[in-house]
Design a protein around this motif. Structure first.
Motif, mmCIF file in Angstrom:
data_model
loop_
_atom_site.group_PDB
_atom_site.id
_atom_site.type_symbol
_atom_site.label_atom_id
_atom_site.label_comp_id
_atom_site.label_asym_id
_atom_site.label_seq_id
_atom_site.Cartn_x
_atom_site.Cartn_y
_atom_site.Cartn_z
ATOM 1 N N MET A 32 62.334 -19.880 41.720
ATOM 2 C CA MET A 32 61.049 -19.207 42.230
ATOM 3 C C MET A 32 59.557 -20.101 41.807
ATOM 4 O O MET A 32 59.031 -20.024 40.605
ATOM 5 N N ILE A 33 59.627 -20.674 43.563
ATOM 6 C CA ILE A 33 58.227 -22.282 43.193
ATOM 7 C C ILE A 33 57.266 -21.481 43.237
ATOM 8 O O ILE A 33 55.665 -21.395 42.629
ATOM 9 N N ILE A 34 56.526 -19.917 44.584
ATOM 10 C CA ILE A 34 55.181 -19.068 44.210
ATOM 11 C C ILE A 34 56.254 -17.615 44.260
ATOM 12 O O ILE A 34 56.634 -17.652 45.138
ATOM 13 N N PRO A 35 56.167 -16.934 43.048
ATOM 14 C CA PRO A 35 56.300 -16.070 42.884
ATOM 15 C C PRO A 35 56.008 -15.038 43.458
ATOM 16 O O PRO A 35 56.561 -13.723 43.635
ATOM 17 N N GLU A 36 54.441 -15.067 43.262
ATOM 18 C CA GLU A 36 54.154 -13.021 43.887
ATOM 19 C C GLU A 36 53.174 -14.032 45.344
ATOM 20 O O GLU A 36 52.494 -15.015 44.913
ATOM 21 N N PRO A 37 53.766 -13.295 46.143
ATOM 22 C CA PRO A 37 53.209 -13.502 47.519
ATOM 23 C C PRO A 37 51.828 -13.661 47.472
ATOM 24 O O PRO A 37 51.390 -13.013 47.104
ATOM 25 N N THR A 38 51.196 -14.720 48.217
ATOM 26 C CA THR A 38 49.683 -14.027 48.683
ATOM 27 C C THR A 38 49.465 -13.973 49.859
ATOM 28 O O THR A 38 50.209 -14.393 50.992
ATOM 29 N N ALA A 39 48.574 -14.110 50.946
ATOM 30 C CA ALA A 39 48.470 -13.640 52.060
ATOM 31 C C ALA A 39 48.319 -14.610 52.453
ATOM 32 O O ALA A 39 49.215 -14.741 54.052
ATOM 33 N N SER A 40 48.053 -16.348 51.822
ATOM 34 C CA SER A 40 48.211 -17.192 53.270
ATOM 35 C C SER A 40 49.920 -17.827 53.255
ATOM 36 O O SER A 40 50.008 -18.041 54.367
ATOM 37 N N THR A 41 50.761 -17.625 51.822
ATOM 38 C CA THR A 41 52.037 -17.997 52.474
ATOM 39 C C THR A 41 52.977 -17.377 51.841
ATOM 40 O O THR A 41 54.265 -18.075 52.274
ATOM 41 N N GLY A 42 53.230 -16.276 51.333
ATOM 42 C CA GLY A 42 53.855 -15.178 51.265
ATOM 43 C C GLY A 42 54.483 -15.894 49.935
ATOM 44 O O GLY A 42 53.968 -17.207 49.146
ATOM 45 N N ALA A 115 58.514 -16.535 53.290
ATOM 46 C CA ALA A 115 58.253 -15.474 53.934
ATOM 47 C C ALA A 115 58.381 -15.204 53.379
ATOM 48 O O ALA A 115 57.413 -14.021 52.196
ATOM 49 N N PRO A 116 56.451 -14.351 53.894
ATOM 50 C CA PRO A 116 55.320 -13.591 54.193
ATOM 51 C C PRO A 116 55.260 -12.473 53.928
ATOM 52 O O PRO A 116 54.466 -11.900 53.508
ATOM 53 N N GLY A 117 56.595 -11.871 54.415
ATOM 54 C CA GLY A 117 56.279 -9.826 54.093
ATOM 55 C C GLY A 117 57.760 -10.275 53.986
ATOM 56 O O GLY A 117 58.083 -9.882 52.990
ATOM 57 N N SER A 118 58.141 -8.705 54.015
ATOM 58 C CA SER A 118 59.509 -8.105 53.541
ATOM 59 C C SER A 118 60.532 -8.401 54.660
ATOM 60 O O SER A 118 60.409 -8.526 55.906
ATOM 61 N N THR A 119 61.566 -8.311 53.549
ATOM 62 C CA THR A 119 63.219 -8.676 54.159
ATOM 63 C C THR A 119 63.814 -7.512 54.114
ATOM 64 O O THR A 119 64.130 -6.716 52.906
ATOM 65 N N THR A 120 64.818 -7.347 55.266
ATOM 66 C CA THR A 120 65.693 -6.389 55.937
ATOM 67 C C THR A 120 66.844 -6.558 55.001
ATOM 68 O O THR A 120 67.199 -7.317 56.457
#
Length: 143
Positions: A32-42, A115-120
């Protein structure tokens, strides 16, 4: 050979830990490069697939972007022919599109997934579907 030795000349980020969930077939690794999603990147992760490895069919609520950094892989939307991806390719996947991605049968494949949102997560890409994708055939998810 180890993953690290095979990829030592092509990786930008660490290979990471082996993925052990039920959403991947074959050996795949995640850092994980950005482990905590942000509003701008996910969230953003470096995903490394061994030859023939792939993820299940899945859909992103907001969409996904793949930045290919090494090897050769497949991206396939349900009902379409698979596209080969290579280092330097960028694949922008719209929201709500059922798709999968993974390595070709004879190459490692590395991409950064944003991926800024959820995944199904949906069903697996079985060996027959994978072979059909590599042969240039249209594949539909088994329902």
């Amino acid at each position: 050979m180890t993953v690290e030795k095979d990829l030592s000349k092509s990786v930008i980020f660490p290979v990471g830990s082996k993925i052990t969930n039920d959403f991947f077939i074959g050996d795949a690794y995640l850092d994980m490069i950005i482990p905590e999603p942000t509003a701008s990147t996910g969230a953003a992760g470096n995903v490394t697939f061994a030859p023939g490895a792939r993820n299940n069919w899945h859909v992103h609520e907001i969409g996904q972007t793949l930045l290919v950094t090494g090897g050769e892989g497949w991206y396939q939307e349900e009902g379409k022919v698979a596209e080969k991806l290579v280092a330097g390719d960028v694949k922008v996947i719209p929201a709500g599109v059922n798709h999968w991605h993974g390595a070709t049968s004879n190459s490692w494949f590395v991409h950064i997934a944003i991926a800024p949102g959820s995944t199904t997560w949906n069903g697996p890409v079985d060996d027959e579907q994978y072979a059909d994708a590599e042969a240039g055939k249209i594949v539909m998810e088994n329902k």
